[in-house]
Design a protein around this motif. Structure first.
Motif, PDB file in Angstrom:
ATOM      1  N   UNK A 574      -5.711 -26.600 -58.029  1.00 16.64           N
ATOM      2  CA  UNK A 574      -5.243 -27.123 -56.735  1.00 16.64           C
ATOM      3  C   UNK A 574      -6.044 -26.492 -55.600  1.00 16.64           C
ATOM      4  N   UNK A 575      -6.165 -25.144 -55.647  1.00 15.03           N
ATOM      5  CA  UNK A 575      -6.876 -24.439 -54.576  1.00 15.03           C
ATOM      6  C   UNK A 575      -8.335 -24.878 -54.505  1.00 15.03           C
ATOM      7  N   UNK A 576      -8.969 -24.984 -55.646  1.00  9.72           N
ATOM      8  CA  UNK A 576     -10.381 -25.378 -55.671  1.00  9.72           C
ATOM      9  C   UNK A 576     -10.554 -26.807 -55.162  1.00  9.72           C
ATOM     10  N   UNK A 577      -9.694 -27.732 -55.617  1.00  8.11           N
ATOM     11  CA  UNK A 577      -9.806 -29.127 -55.179  1.00  8.11           C
ATOM     12  C   UNK A 577      -9.606 -29.249 -53.673  1.00  8.11           C
ATOM     13  N   UNK A 578      -8.693 -28.468 -53.129  1.00  5.45           N
ATOM     14  CA  UNK A 578      -8.437 -28.545 -51.688  1.00  5.45           C
ATOM     15  C   UNK A 578      -9.560 -27.901 -50.880  1.00  5.45           C
ATOM     16  N   UNK A 608       4.986 -27.365 -64.774  1.00  5.11           N
ATOM     17  CA  UNK A 608       5.069 -28.804 -64.498  1.00  5.11           C
ATOM     18  C   UNK A 608       4.941 -29.072 -63.006  1.00  5.11           C
ATOM     19  N   UNK A 609       5.611 -28.269 -62.200  1.00  2.00           N
ATOM     20  CA  UNK A 609       5.534 -28.468 -60.758  1.00  2.00           C
ATOM     21  C   UNK A 609       4.109 -28.266 -60.262  1.00  2.00           C
ATOM     22  N   UNK A 610       3.416 -27.260 -60.812  1.00  2.00           N
ATOM     23  CA  UNK A 610       2.031 -27.013 -60.406  1.00  2.00           C
ATOM     24  C   UNK A 610       1.130 -28.174 -60.829  1.00  2.00           C
ATOM     25  N   UNK A 611       1.365 -28.725 -62.006  1.00  2.00           N
ATOM     26  CA  UNK A 611       0.558 -29.851 -62.479  1.00  2.00           C
ATOM     27  C   UNK A 611       0.783 -31.087 -61.610  1.00  2.00           C
ATOM     28  N   UNK A 612       2.029 -31.337 -61.216  1.00  2.00           N
ATOM     29  CA  UNK A 612       2.318 -32.471 -60.332  1.00  2.00           C
ATOM     30  C   UNK A 612       1.624 -32.300 -58.986  1.00  2.00           C
ATOM     31  N   UNK A 613       1.607 -31.057 -58.485  1.00  2.00           N
ATOM     32  CA  UNK A 613       0.917 -30.803 -57.230  1.00  2.00           C
ATOM     33  C   UNK A 613      -0.578 -31.099 -57.370  1.00  2.00           C
ATOM     34  N   UNK A 614      -1.152 -30.707 -58.524  1.00  2.00           N
ATOM     35  CA  UNK A 614      -2.564 -30.992 -58.767  1.00  2.00           C
ATOM     36  C   UNK A 614      -2.804 -32.512 -58.819  1.00  2.00           C
ATOM     37  N   UNK A 615      -1.906 -33.248 -59.460  1.00  2.83           N
ATOM     38  CA  UNK A 615      -2.051 -34.705 -59.520  1.00  2.83           C
ATOM     39  C   UNK A 615      -2.007 -35.316 -58.128  1.00  2.83           C
ATOM     40  N   UNK A 616      -1.105 -34.839 -57.287  1.00  2.00           N
ATOM     41  CA  UNK A 616      -1.019 -35.398 -55.921  1.00  2.00           C
ATOM     42  C   UNK A 616      -2.307 -35.135 -55.144  1.00  2.00           C
ATOM     43  N   UNK A 617      -2.870 -33.900 -55.323  1.00  2.00           N
ATOM     44  CA  UNK A 617      -4.111 -33.583 -54.613  1.00  2.00           C
ATOM     45  C   UNK A 617      -5.253 -34.472 -55.098  1.00  2.00           C
ATOM     46  N   UNK A 618      -5.329 -34.682 -56.422  1.00  2.00           N
ATOM     47  CA  UNK A 618      -6.435 -35.455 -56.993  1.00  2.00           C
ATOM     48  C   UNK A 618      -6.236 -36.962 -56.874  1.00  2.00           C
ATOM     49  N   UNK A 619      -5.061 -37.398 -56.454  1.00  2.00           N
ATOM     50  CA  UNK A 619      -4.817 -38.837 -56.333  1.00  2.00           C
ATOM     51  C   UNK A 619      -5.523 -39.448 -55.132  1.00  2.00           C
ATOM     52  N   UNK A 621      -8.348 -40.836 -52.815  1.00  2.00           N
ATOM     53  CA  UNK A 621      -9.628 -41.462 -53.201  1.00  2.00           C
ATOM     54  C   UNK A 621     -10.817 -40.520 -53.070  1.00  2.00           C
ATOM     55  N   UNK A 622     -10.788 -39.641 -52.072  1.00  2.00           N
ATOM     56  CA  UNK A 622     -11.929 -38.755 -51.853  1.00  2.00           C
ATOM     57  C   UNK A 622     -12.114 -37.777 -52.996  1.00  2.00           C
ATOM     58  N   UNK A 623     -11.014 -37.468 -53.682  1.00  2.00           N
ATOM     59  CA  UNK A 623     -11.110 -36.487 -54.770  1.00  2.00           C
ATOM     60  C   UNK A 623     -11.050 -37.137 -56.148  1.00  2.00           C
ATOM     61  N   UNK A 624     -10.368 -38.281 -56.270  1.00  2.00           N
ATOM     62  CA  UNK A 624     -10.275 -38.917 -57.590  1.00  2.00           C
ATOM     63  C   UNK A 624     -11.651 -39.349 -58.094  1.00  2.00           C
ATOM     64  N   UNK A 625     -12.599 -39.543 -57.150  1.00  2.00           N
ATOM     65  CA  UNK A 625     -13.954 -39.924 -57.555  1.00  2.00           C
ATOM     66  C   UNK A 625     -14.639 -38.824 -58.353  1.00  2.00           C
ATOM     67  N   UNK A 633      -6.819 -42.043 -64.981  1.00  2.00           N
ATOM     68  CA  UNK A 633      -5.684 -42.738 -65.585  1.00  2.00           C
ATOM     69  C   UNK A 633      -4.521 -41.774 -65.816  1.00  2.00           C
ATOM     70  N   UNK A 634      -4.831 -40.572 -66.246  1.00  2.00           N
ATOM     71  CA  UNK A 634      -3.791 -39.588 -66.512  1.00  2.00           C
ATOM     72  C   UNK A 634      -3.059 -39.222 -65.220  1.00  2.00           C
ATOM     73  N   UNK A 635      -3.805 -39.063 -64.131  1.00  2.00           N
ATOM     74  CA  UNK A 635      -3.187 -38.746 -62.834  1.00  2.00           C
ATOM     75  C   UNK A 635      -2.269 -39.875 -62.397  1.00  2.00           C
TER      76      UNK A 635
END
Length: 830
Positions: A574-578, A608-619, A621-625, A633-635
């Protein structure tokens, strides 16, 4: 003029009482009633049994004599001495009479011209016959008896048990300063008196004047004086409570207690009775005043003895040296004691020499102080260099000349005797602690030599060297500079040394030390990430700034996350993606590492909560690419399921959403199903028929969790709302579906049967009503139970085959496939 009052006490016909018997025969003018009572208490006498009927001068002369001395204050100023002799018959010809002659003074020392109480032994002053008048004159300076230092010295030297004198003296010290009494047994009271005299001469004069004693008592257990003498015929029986209060030295039989003689008593007896008196006069110049115990007296006596030329034992020397630190009352004499010990005792260790040096300085003798300090420097440096157990920490050298001499010695040791890296390190630390100022070129040369030795060492350094080098690098800037140079040269001279910063001592360098060396700084940060894994993300972005790069590559990621899994945690991801620049291209390795982070194992709700937070960050468009297609698909699937959990309006929708094939191979959807699906379903209304059809499609573990939760609802004893009741009906009517495991059949049977026996009738009617549209047979059974319950036929209810026995957990069990009660009755009717 100070004088002694006299008192005669015996059994006589004429005296102060006016009748015959034991009384004061005569006293000096001014004797108080208090003094007479004290004398009467001390004057009692019992002869040995063999001498009770002595009546001739020869026999009476053989009877023990009791010389008794009793001070009444701590200074021994006010005191009474009395001599008690056995005289055999009284005027009525009865045996048991004795004659006591007492001397009392309010200032015993002045009245006796400095005499000790024991020195009245055998004095011609003692009377033995009654006075014709009831008043006798006072005395001044009565003559001493035959006991003197020479006579006592000769007696002790000639006694077969002379070696017991230190122990006897130690026991008397304890009686004076703590509690208890010392009993001395010898063949005659004269021999006892000699032992008492030896102790009195060896004791510090203030304590000797406080020493109470009696040279003869037949029953010592009845006395509480400090010293009690007796003869072999004495009765030495002590009660259990008294044994600890009496220490017995039986010189007649050679039986002695186990007494630990302190060093003072050994010193005093070594000086001897014949030589101790001048030592006590010298000690007055060294004592502070108020000394009590042997430990208090030891050092002043030893110092006084040394000043008089008496050789001290090692224990005496240690006592004086330890005492000097606080002996500020000595003034200049303090330095004289230190100088004397330094000259006479060459085997002193550094700690003792340091104490003497400090005492010489405190006493104002700087010459002696500097002489001792010069001797100490070489010893201290060598001990510190070699890590000796007794090595002292360096102290700042304030004197310039002393510091220059120490610096020259330090350089000689460093260049000539320091054989190992640790010895060089310790010498450099000594220079720091002593505030030496070696030439800059010397310091630069020696620190660089040490740094090369440390970086090139093949063996792992021990904890002591690691700690000392760390201190040196922290405190000495030249050492930090030398270490940077040595590390750079090692990296430039040998390939494959990138991990050097994860080794000692390069790990001691800081970022500031490497600011001008970007390659070294990156290696340093990589090594630090290995030591501090919780800071790895921050360290990665520092490296990116050093490289002026926007994204890490695979090599950097593998170098920073070296654990076997090579995976970011959800929170790291999460930290790295942000922090990575959104919308910009990143190295493909970033997407792969994010993919692995998404699908790593989830062990609890926090993961699980941390994984959901990661999914929201990666959802976004700028990051899902950045992600591979499967990761996107998993996100999306994870977030869709999470949304369904919050937005579904009916339980069957959730069951259908989580029945998607293949989601169990992904960690996040699987965790949502494991931790959140069942609670979310139970919180929603249920279309019983649809839900019942969907339940078998759930995985075994999910269905197991659902049935267990419904079973808890049924048995918790609370009234269920309509939503919960729908789930109870769906679970209870699931029995009609094929393919259930035996465990799930048991759960449905328990869910069906428990309400019949334990629910209130009103709630059971609600259940019967809710069940009828979906399972008429089960509803009929509930109706029969309601009828039985309302009719009060409890025995019938217990006999109904559908109602099983209680399980150990309190839940009734039922055998699947049993006929309902109504059907059983119909069969019987046919």
């Amino acid at each position: 003029m100070t004088h002694f009052q006299q008192l005669y006490y015996t059994s006589c016909e004429h005296g102060l009482s006016g009748f015959s018997g034991f009384q004061f025969n005569a006293v000096s003018a001014g004797v108080t009633a208090e003094t007479r009572q004290a004398v009467e208490a001390l004057a009692g006498y019992e002869p040995p049994r063999s001498m009770v009927e002595s009546d001739t001068p020869e026999l009476l002369k053989r009877c023990p004599v009791n010389l008794c001395y009793r001070p009444y204050d701590r200074q021994g100023r006010r005191a009474t001495a009395l001599c008690v002799r056995y005289v055999g018959r009284d005027s009525a010809r009865r045996f048991g009479n004795y004659f006591a002659h007492a001397l009392h003074s309010e200032d015993f020392r002045a009245a006796g011209d400095g005499m000790l109480g024991i020195e009245l032994w055998g004095s011609p002053v003692w009377a033995g016959t009654v006075s014709p008048t009831t008043e006798i004159p006072p005395l001044t300076a009565p003559p001493r008896g035959p006991l003197g230092v020479r006579a006592v010295r000769d007696f002790v030297h000639g006694h077969p048990h002379a070696a017991q004198l230190p122990n006897l003296l130690a026991a008397v010290f304890a009686a004076l300063t703590e509690h208890g009494s010392v009993v001395v047994v010898d063949h005659t009271s004269d021999r006892v008196a000699h032992w008492f005299a030896a102790v009195s001469y060896l004791l510090p004069p203030p304590l000797a004047r406080r020493l109470s004693f009696a040279t003869y008592v037949l029953r010592p257990a009845r006395s509480r004086l400090h010293l009690i003498g007796t003869v072999p015929e004495a009765q030495l029986e002590f009660g259990p409570d008294d044994e600890a209060a009496y220490t017995v030295f039986d010189f007649a039989r050679g039986v002695f207690p186990e007494v630990a003689a302190p060093d003072l008593t050994l010193l005093l007896t070594r000086i001897g009775v014949g030589s101790v008196r001048p030592v006590w006069s010298w000690t007055a110049d060294y004592a502070r005043g108020g000394e009590e115990t042997p430990g208090d007296w030891h050092a002043p006596v030893a110092a006084a003895a040394a000043s008089g030329g008496i050789t001290l034992a090692a224990a005496d020397v240690r006592a004086v040296i330890d005492w000097l630190a606080g002996a500020d009352h000595l003034g200049p004499r303090r330095a004289a004691v230190a100088a004397d010990l330094h000259r006479k005792h060459r085997e002193l260790d550094d700690r003792q020499l340091a104490a003497l040096s400090a005492a010489a300085k405190a006493g104002g003798d700087l010459t002696v102080h500097q002489e001792i300090e010069g001797k100490l420097h070489a010893s201290r440096m060598r001990a510190y260099m070699t890590g000796a157990q007794d090595a002292a920490e360096p102290v700042p050298l304030a004197d310039r000349a002393v510091r220059q001499r120490a610096t020259a010695l330090w350089e000689r040791l460093l260049s000539g005797e320091a054989a190992t890296a640790r010895q060089r390190t310790r010498l450099l630390l000594w220079a720091l602690g002593a505030r030496l100022a070696p030439a800059p070129e010397v310091l630069a040369r020696e620190t660089l030599a040490l740094a090369h030795a440390l970086v090139g060492a093949s063996a792992t350094p021990g904890p002591g060297l690691r700690r000392e080098v760390a201190e040196l690098v922290r405190e000495l800037p030249e050492m930090r500079e030398a270490l940077v140079i040595a590390v750079r040269e090692a990296l430039e001279g040998r390939g494959g040394q990138e991990q050097l910063f994860s080794q000692f001592p390069a790990e001691l360098l800081h970022e500031g030390d490497l600011r001008d060396h970007p390659v070294l700084l990156e290696h340093h940060l990589r090594a630090r990430a290995e030591r501090e894994p919780s800071h790895t993300v921050d360290l990665m972005f520092k490296i990116l700034r050093i490289r002026d790069a926007a994204s890490p590559d695979e090599d950097l990621l593998r170098g920073l996350w070296r654990q076997p899994s090579r995976t970011w945690t959800h929170r790291e991801a999460v930290t790295i993606a942000e922090r990575l620049p959104a919308g910009e291209r990143v190295d493909p390795a970033v997407g792969q590492w994010l993919d692995r982070a998404l699908n790593q194992r989830i062990d609890d709700e926090s993961d699980l909560q941390a994984c959901l937070e990661l999914c929201r960050v990666l959802a976004s468009p700028a990051r899902s690419a950045w992600l591979p297609a499967t990761a996107r698909e998993r996100v999306r699937t994870t977030l869709d399921l999470h949304t369904a959990l919050h937005e579904a309006r009916e339980a069957t929708e959730l069951a259908a959403a989580f029945a998607i094939a293949g989601i169990d191979r992904w960690a996040a959807p699987q965790a949502l199903k494991r931790y959140r699906l069942v609670p979310a379903m139970l919180a929603l209304p249920a279309d019983v028929r649809r839900l019942r059809d969907r339940l078998p499609e759930l995985s075994h573990s999910t269905l197991d969790g659902y049935l267990t939760a419904v079973r808890r609802l049924v048995t918790r004893g609370e009234r269920l709302d309509d939503t919960a009741l729908d789930h109870v009906v769906a679970a209870a009517t699931l029995r009609s579906r094929a393919g259930l495991s035996q465990a799930h059949k048991d759960d449905t049977a328990a869910i069906m049967s428990h309400p019949a026996q334990y629910w209130r009738v009103a709630d059971l009617k609600r259940l019967e009503h809710a069940t009828r549209p979906h399972d008429r047979d089960l509803a009929d059974r509930y109706a029969e139970w309601i009828t039985a319950r309302e009719g009060g036929a409890r025995k019938l209810v217990r006999k109904l085959p559908f109602v099983g026995r209680r399980t150990p957990g309190g839940t009734p069990s039922a055998t699947p496939g049993e006929e309902p009660p109504g059907n059983s009755r119909k069969k019987k009717g046919r």
